[in-house]
Scaffold this motif. Structure first.
Motif, short mmCIF file in Angstrom:
data_model
loop_
_atom_site.label_atom_id
_atom_site.label_comp_id
_atom_site.label_asym_id
_atom_site.label_seq_id
_atom_site.Cartn_x
_atom_site.Cartn_y
_atom_site.Cartn_z
N MET A 176 0.84 -1.16 0.00
CA MET A 176 0.00 0.00 0.00
C MET A 176 0.89 1.23 0.00
O MET A 176 1.89 1.30 0.68
CB MET A 176 -0.91 -0.01 1.22
N SER A 177 0.48 2.22 -0.74
CA SER A 177 1.24 3.46 -0.85
C SER A 177 0.34 4.63 -0.48
O SER A 177 -0.81 4.70 -0.90
CB SER A 177 1.73 3.59 -2.29
N LEU A 178 0.86 5.54 0.33
CA LEU A 178 0.11 6.72 0.73
C LEU A 178 0.81 7.96 0.19
O LEU A 178 2.01 8.13 0.38
CB LEU A 178 0.02 6.82 2.26
N PRO A 179 0.08 8.83 -0.48
CA PRO A 179 0.71 10.03 -1.03
C PRO A 179 1.07 11.02 0.07
O PRO A 179 0.45 11.04 1.12
CB PRO A 179 -0.37 10.61 -1.95
N ASP A 180 2.06 11.85 -0.19
CA ASP A 180 2.46 12.91 0.73
C ASP A 180 1.65 14.14 0.36
O ASP A 180 1.94 14.82 -0.62
CB ASP A 180 3.96 13.19 0.59
N LEU A 181 0.61 14.41 1.13
CA LEU A 181 -0.30 15.51 0.82
C LEU A 181 -0.11 16.63 1.84
O LEU A 181 -0.08 16.38 3.03
CB LEU A 181 -1.74 15.02 0.84
N GLN A 182 0.02 17.85 1.35
CA GLN A 182 0.31 18.98 2.21
C GLN A 182 -0.93 19.73 2.70
O GLN A 182 -0.85 20.52 3.61
CB GLN A 182 1.25 19.96 1.48
N SER A 183 -2.06 19.51 2.08
CA SER A 183 -3.25 20.25 2.47
C SER A 183 -4.50 19.44 2.18
O SER A 183 -4.47 18.44 1.46
CB SER A 183 -3.32 21.57 1.71
N ARG A 184 -5.61 19.93 2.71
CA ARG A 184 -6.90 19.30 2.45
C ARG A 184 -7.23 19.37 0.96
O ARG A 184 -7.77 18.43 0.39
CB ARG A 184 -7.98 20.02 3.27
N MET A 185 -6.87 20.47 0.31
CA MET A 185 -7.14 20.61 -1.12
C MET A 185 -6.35 19.57 -1.91
O MET A 185 -6.86 18.99 -2.86
CB MET A 185 -6.80 22.03 -1.60
N ASP A 186 -5.09 19.33 -1.52
CA ASP A 186 -4.29 18.29 -2.16
C ASP A 186 -4.96 16.93 -1.99
O ASP A 186 -5.01 16.13 -2.92
CB ASP A 186 -2.88 18.21 -1.56
N ALA A 187 -5.46 16.69 -0.79
CA ALA A 187 -6.10 15.40 -0.50
C ALA A 187 -7.34 15.21 -1.34
O ALA A 187 -7.55 14.15 -1.94
CB ALA A 187 -6.43 15.30 0.99
N MET A 188 -8.20 16.23 -1.42
CA MET A 188 -9.43 16.11 -2.21
C MET A 188 -9.11 15.91 -3.69
O MET A 188 -9.74 15.09 -4.35
CB MET A 188 -10.31 17.35 -2.01
N ALA A 189 -8.14 16.64 -4.20
CA ALA A 189 -7.76 16.47 -5.60
C ALA A 189 -7.23 15.07 -5.86
O ALA A 189 -7.58 14.42 -6.85
CB ALA A 189 -6.71 17.52 -6.00
N SER A 190 -6.41 14.57 -4.96
CA SER A 190 -5.84 13.23 -5.10
C SER A 190 -6.93 12.16 -5.07
O SER A 190 -6.92 11.23 -5.88
CB SER A 190 -4.82 12.98 -3.98
N VAL A 191 -7.88 12.30 -4.16
CA VAL A 191 -8.97 11.33 -4.04
C VAL A 191 -9.84 11.34 -5.28
O VAL A 191 -10.29 10.29 -5.74
CB VAL A 191 -9.80 11.61 -2.76
N ARG A 192 -10.06 12.50 -5.86
CA ARG A 192 -10.88 12.57 -7.07
C ARG A 192 -10.17 11.95 -8.28
O ARG A 192 -10.80 11.33 -9.13
CB ARG A 192 -11.25 14.02 -7.36
N ILE A 193 -8.86 12.12 -8.34
CA ILE A 193 -8.09 11.59 -9.47
C ILE A 193 -7.92 10.07 -9.35
O ILE A 193 -8.12 9.33 -10.31
CB ILE A 193 -6.71 12.27 -9.55
N THR A 194 -7.56 9.62 -8.16
CA THR A 194 -7.34 8.19 -7.92
C THR A 194 -8.07 7.80 -6.63
O THR A 194 -7.49 7.81 -5.55
CB THR A 194 -5.83 7.88 -7.77
N PRO A 195 -9.35 7.49 -6.73
CA PRO A 195 -10.11 7.17 -5.52
C PRO A 195 -9.54 5.94 -4.81
O PRO A 195 -9.26 4.92 -5.44
CB PRO A 195 -11.52 6.88 -6.03
N PRO A 196 -9.35 6.03 -3.49
CA PRO A 196 -8.89 4.88 -2.73
C PRO A 196 -10.03 3.88 -2.54
O PRO A 196 -11.18 4.15 -2.91
CB PRO A 196 -8.48 5.50 -1.38
N ASP A 197 -9.72 2.74 -1.97
CA ASP A 197 -10.75 1.73 -1.69
C ASP A 197 -11.65 2.17 -0.55
O ASP A 197 -12.80 1.73 -0.46
CB ASP A 197 -10.10 0.39 -1.34
N LEU A 198 -11.13 3.03 0.33
CA LEU A 198 -11.84 3.42 1.56
C LEU A 198 -11.19 4.68 2.11
O LEU A 198 -9.98 4.87 1.99
CB LEU A 198 -11.71 2.29 2.59
N ILE A 199 -12.00 5.53 2.74
CA ILE A 199 -11.46 6.69 3.48
C ILE A 199 -11.85 6.53 4.93
O ILE A 199 -13.01 6.24 5.25
CB ILE A 199 -12.00 8.01 2.93
N ILE A 200 -10.87 6.70 5.81
CA ILE A 200 -11.12 6.74 7.25
C ILE A 200 -11.00 8.20 7.64
O ILE A 200 -9.97 8.84 7.42
CB ILE A 200 -10.12 5.87 8.03
N LEU A 201 -12.06 8.74 8.23
CA LEU A 201 -12.18 10.17 8.45
C LEU A 201 -12.56 10.44 9.89
O LEU A 201 -13.50 9.86 10.41
CB LEU A 201 -13.26 10.70 7.50
#
Length: 96
Positions: A1-26
């Motif tokens: 499993m690989s986790l991206p290095d995201l610096q902000s919430r905006m980075d995270a949302m963009a990443s999730v939209r481009i490559t949706p993970p199997d699950l989000i724990i929030l």
């Protein structure tokens, strides 16, 4: 499993939209924007509307659970919980 290095919430949302993970724990309580706001953003985006979301909170209030359910959470867990309980939930959500 690989986790991206995201610096902000905006980075995270963009990443999730481009490559949706199997699950989000929030978590409900996050700095800057609540977990409820992020869940709302996820459900409003066509790329993530059906993405499983496991929401965790230390606040055991009924209104938090009801709010999460209204916003479309897949599963809601109140602390304290064991690692085994979280793993069981993750496995079940990824299988579905």
């Amino acid at each position: 499993m690989s986790l991206p290095d995201l610096q902000s919430r905006m980075d995270a949302m963009a990443s999730v939209r481009i490559t949706p993970p199997d699950l989000i724990i929030l978590d409900v309580m996050l700095p800057g924007k609540s977990g409820f706001d992020i869940l709302r953003d996820l459900r409003e985006s066509p790329e993530t509307t059906d993405l499983p979301v496991l929401m965790l909170t230390a606040r055991g209030q009924t209104r938090d659970r009801e709010m999460a359910e209204r916003l479309g959470v897949t599963q809601f867990m109140t602390k304290p919980f064991s690692n085994a309980e979280v793993l069981e939930s993750v496995r079940a959500l990824v299988r579905d």
